[in-house]
Write an enzyme that holds these catalytic residues in place. Structure first.
Site, PDB file in Angstrom:
ATOM      1  N   ASP A  15       0.726  -1.164  -0.040  1.00 19.95           N
ATOM      2  CA  ASP A  15      -0.212   0.035   0.149  1.00 19.95           C
ATOM      3  C   ASP A  15       0.875   1.411   0.044  1.00 19.95           C
ATOM      4  OD1 ASP A  15      -2.886   1.024   0.419  1.00 19.95           O
ATOM      5  OD2 ASP A  15      -2.076   1.811   2.006  1.00 19.95           O
ATOM      6  N   GLU A  65      14.535 -15.514   0.331  1.00 19.66           N
ATOM      7  CA  GLU A  65      15.066 -16.608   0.966  1.00 19.66           C
ATOM      8  C   GLU A  65      13.854 -17.690   1.086  1.00 19.66           C
ATOM      9  OE1 GLU A  65      15.011 -14.861   5.023  1.00 19.66           O
ATOM     10  OE2 GLU A  65      16.506 -13.515   4.738  1.00 19.66           O
TER      11      GLU A  65
HETATM   12  C1  GLC Z   1      -4.148   2.965  -0.490  1.00 21.16           C
HETATM   13  C2  GLC Z   1      -5.563   1.961  -0.393  1.00 21.16           C
HETATM   14  C3  GLC Z   1      -6.530   2.938  -0.177  1.00 21.16           C
HETATM   15  C4  GLC Z   1      -6.206   3.421   1.328  1.00 21.16           C
HETATM   16  C5  GLC Z   1      -4.939   4.225   1.429  1.00 21.16           C
HETATM   17  C6  GLC Z   1      -4.421   4.658   2.808  1.00 21.16           C
HETATM   18  O1  GLC Z   1      -4.320   3.882  -1.454  1.00 21.16           O
HETATM   19  O2  GLC Z   1      -5.708   1.447  -1.678  1.00 21.16           O
HETATM   20  O3  GLC Z   1      -7.686   2.270   0.065  1.00 21.16           O
HETATM   21  O4  GLC Z   1      -6.938   4.299   1.723  1.00 21.16           O
HETATM   22  O5  GLC Z   1      -4.003   3.687   0.779  1.00 21.16           O
HETATM   23  O6  GLC Z   1      -4.124   3.350   3.464  1.00 21.16           O
END
Ligand code: GLC
Length: 579
Positions: A231, A292
Site C-alpha cells: 500500500d 529466502e
Molecule cells: C491505498 C489504499 C486505499 C487507502 C490508502 C491509505 O491507496 O488502496 O484504500 O485508503 O492507501 O492506506
C-alpha cells in the site's frame, strides 16, 4: 444486463498451446497471472452480520476457479478499527474479529492452494491506525522519546506552536497534521498523517520501523502467503526538512502531483512526500527476505507515480516484481491514447525486465463500467454520487467496460481484476449519505463522494436475501435492486453474459498463452480502432461509435453482438490470426 449474443466461442485444442517453459515449470507465475482482488468486507459474508469475512471467502473460492484466475489479492483483514476500511492497521499479525481468526486465514490459504490459487496479502507500511499500541505509546511518551521517533511528531509553528509544521494536505482532504494534547491538557506536538487523522505516518528513517516490517513480512511468508500488495509504495519516505508543498491539481494519490518535472520550466516540483529515492532501499531489503523463501513470492507496488518509466523503478530486478499500471487505468477509452499507453507500458516495464501489469478497477476508483462512460474527468478517490453532473449512461458504460476488459485480457503481462467487474457491476451512485463510510466523504464535508460506490457487497444469487452475499439480509452498504439481474447465478451459463465473457476470455488467454506473448500492431485501421496480434490471436477493439466491417478470421471471442458481420462501436473481438 446480458447481450443476446450468438457468437460461437471456439476454443483451440490444448495441444496447440505455445505454453512456455516458465508456465510449464510453474516458475515466475506472476509474469502472466490474472490476479483477482478480493475486498473482504464486500465479497462474501459467512457470519450474517452484513460484513464479509474470511470464511465467506473460503466458501466462494470454487467460483473463482471456475472464472479462471490464478491468484487472489486480499485487501486488509488485519486488526483495525476500520476507520479506513482496514487500511488503518492496529495489529499487522492478527486477523480482525470482524473477518475471523488466524485459523480462518490458514484454512482459506490451504483451500486456495489446494485449488491452485496463489494468495497475496496487503501490507500497509506507510502508517498505522492511531489505535496501534505503538502509536498509543507514542502519544503518552515524552517529546523526543523513542516511542515518538517511530512516527512523524513535530513541533508546531506560529508563536506558540498553534500552526501545523508545514502546509501539507491529506489525500482524503483537510490538513495532513493533527495536534496532540498533553497529559496535563495543554496542546502538544503535531503528528503527520498523509491520510486520515487516525492513520499516523511512520518515520521510515528510523531503523526500528524497518526491523518491525521485516518481522511482519516473515510472519505472513512463514504462514505461506505468496506475496504482498504494498500500500502507498510511493509514500513512506519524506523529504528531509519536510518543506512546504502546494500540489498542482491532480489525483489525490499522486497523479500530476508526483510528476517529476523538475527540469521542465514552470512545471510543478515533485511532492516531498511521494516517490522519494529512499523508498527503493526499503524494497531492495524486502526483496532479499522474499528471496529466502521457496516458491516465487512477490511484491506488487501501489505507486501512483508518473510517467511509466518512473513507475518502472519500483520493479527493477532487485526490487519488486510488479507495479500497478495506473496510467492504463486512467486512460480514456480512445484508440490513440490506448495505443500510446500500451506501447509506453511495454517499453517502460520491459526496459527493466518486468512484465507490464494492467488494471481497470479497484476499491479506490469508480468502477470502469461507469467510469468509461463519464464525460468529465474524475480524479482518483473523488467518486461520483447523486449530485455529480452528467452521470454516466449505464448501457454505454457496460458496453465499453466489456470491450475494455476484453482488450486488457489479451495483453501480455499480468492483469488485475477487481471483484464484481466480471459481473459488469456499475458504480453505485445513489447511496444514502447516512450509509457512506469513506473518510474522504467526511473530511471534505461531502464535497467528494469518495469510494463507497465501488465497495458495495457482491450479488451472488438473484433471489436470496442480500443477493446471497450472506445468510441474512444485512449488507454494510445497501445493494441496488437492479443487482438481482447481475447476480452471479443469473449470469452463469448464460450466453452473452458478462460473467461468461470473462470466463471465456480467461480460458482463451490461458490456452493461447497471451500473458506471455507480445503486441504486434496492425496498421491500416482508423484511429479509433486498436488492432494487434498477440501470437495466434488477432485483437480488434472499436473504441468509436460507428460500426466497421468485421475483420476476417475465425471468431474466438466478442465483447458484444456483431450484427451483420460488423464490429460495432465499443466492442472488442478476438480472432484466430490469419497465417
Ligand atoms: C491505498 C489504499 C486505499 C487507502 C490508502 C491509505 O491507496 O488502496 O484504500 O485508503 O492507501 O492506506
Amino acid at each position: 444486463m446480458t447481450f443476446d449474443n450468438s457468437v460461437d466461442i471456439v476454443a483451440p485444442a490444448r495441444d496447440e498451446d505455445p505454453t512456455s517453459a516458465l508456465v510449464a515449470t510453474g516458475r515466475e507465475w506472476w509474469r502472466n497471472a490474472v490476479i483477482y482482488q478480493i475486498y473482504p468486507r464486500s465479497f462474501a459474508d459467512d457470519s450474517g452480520d452484513g460484513i464479509g469475512d474470511l470464511r465467506g471467502i473460503t466458501s466462494r473460492l470454487p467460483s473463482l476457479v471456475e472464472l479462471g484466475v490464478d491468484a487472489i489479492w486480499l485487501s486488509p483483514f488485519f486488526v483495525s478499527p476500520q476507520r479506513d476500511a482496514g487500511y488503518d492497521v492496529a495489529d499487522y499479525c492478527d486477523v480482525d474479529p470482524l473477518f475471523g481468526t488466524l485459523d480462518d486465514f490458514d484454512a482459506l490459504e490451504d483451500a486456495a492452494h489446494a485449488l491452485g490459487l496463489k494468495i497475496i496479502v496487503d501490507l500497509v507500511p506507510n502508517h498505522t491506525s492511531s489505535d496501534h499500541a505503538w502509536f498509543r505509546a507514542a502519544l503518552t511518551a515524552a517529546e523526543g522519546s523513542v516511542e515518538r521517533a517511530r512516527y512523524m511528531f513535530r513541533d508546531g509553528t506560529g508563536e506558540s506552536g498553534e500552526l501545523p509544521p508545514n502546509n501539507w494536505h491529506s489525500v482524503f482532504g483537510g490538513p495532513a497534521w493533527t495536534r496532540t494534547t498533553n497529559a496535563d491538557g495543554t496542546p502538544g506536538q503535531w503528528y503527520l498523517h498523509l491520510f486520515d487523522t487516525t492513520q499516523p505516518d511512520f518515520d521510515w528513517d528510523n531503523p526500528w520501523v524497518r526491523e518491525q516490517f521485516r518481522d511482519v513480512l516473515r510472519f505472513w511468508l512463514d504462514r505461506g502467503a505468496d506475496g504482498f500488495r504494498v500500500d502507498v509504495a510511493h509514500g513512506m519516505i519524506k523529504e528531509a526538512g519536510l518543506p512546504d508543498y502546494t500540489p498542482v491539481e491532480g489525483g489525490s494519490m499522486g497523479g500530476a502531483t508526483v510528476l517529476d518535472l523538475g527540469s521542465i520550466p514552470g512545471a510543478a516540483p515533485a511532492a516531498p512526500y511521494w516517490a522519494q529515492d529512499g523508498v527503493h532501499e526499503i524494497y531492495r531489503d524486502w526483496r532479499l527476505i522474499l528471496d529466502e523463501y521457496p516458491g516465487d513470492r512477490i511484491l506488487a507496488a501501489e505507486a501512483w507515480v508518473d510517467p511509466l518509466s518512473h513507475v518502472a523503478e519500483w520493479v527493477r530486478p532487485d526490487e519488486m516484481h510488479q507495479a500497478f499500471n495506473f496510467a492504463y487505468l486512467e486512460t480514456a477509452w480512445s484508440g490513440p491514447t490506448l495505443r500510446r499507453v500500451i506501447d509506453d507500458s511495454l517499453a517502460a516495464f520491459g526496459a527493466v525486465g518486468a512484465p507490464s501489469t494492467w488494471v481497470l478497477s479497484n476499491h479506490d476508483v469508480v468502477r470502469h463500467a461507469s467510469r468509461l462512460a463519464l464525460n468529465h474527468e474524475n480524479l482518483q478517490g473523488h467518486g461520483i454520487g447523486p449530485k455529480t453532473p452528467d452521470l454516466p449512461d449505464t448501457v454505454i458504460g457496460l458496453h465499453r467496460a466489456r470491450a475494455a476488459s476484453a482488450l486488457m485480457l489479451a495483453l501480455p503481462g499480468s492483469s488485475y481484476l477487481y471483484q464484481g467487474e466480471e459481473l459488469g457491476l456499475p458504480e453505485v451512485i445513489d447511496l444514502p449519505d447516512s450509509a457512506r463510510e469513506d473518510p474522504t466523504w467526511f473530511r471534505t464535508n461531502g464535497e467528494r463522494y469518495g469510494r463507497d460506490g465501488c465497495r458495495v457487497p457482491l450479488p451472488w444469487e438473484a433471489t436470496a436475501p442480500s443477493y446471497g452475499f450472506g445468510p441474512s439480509a444485512a449488507s454494510w452498504l445497501p445493494q441496488p435492486d437492479e443487482w438481482a439481474g447481475l447476480a452471479r447465478d443469473a449470469q452463469a451459463g448464460v450466453a452473452g453474459s458478462t460473467l461468461e465473457l470473462y470466463t471465456s476470455a480467461l480460458r482463451l488467454r490461458r490456452e493461447h498463452a497471451l500473458g506471455l506473448g507480445s503486441v504486434e500492431w496492425l496498421d491500416g485501421h482508423a484511429d479509433e480502432i486498436v488492432a494487434f496480434t498477440n501470437g495466434a490471436v488477432t485483437v480488434v477493439a472499436n473504441t468509436g461509435s460507428a460500426s466497421v466491417p468485421l475483420p476476417t478470421g475465425e471468431l474466438l471471442l466478442a465483447s458484444g453482438p456483431l450484427p451483420g458481420n460488423t464490429l460495432p462501436g465499443d466492442t472488442t473481438v478476438w480472432l484466430r490470426a490469419q497465417p
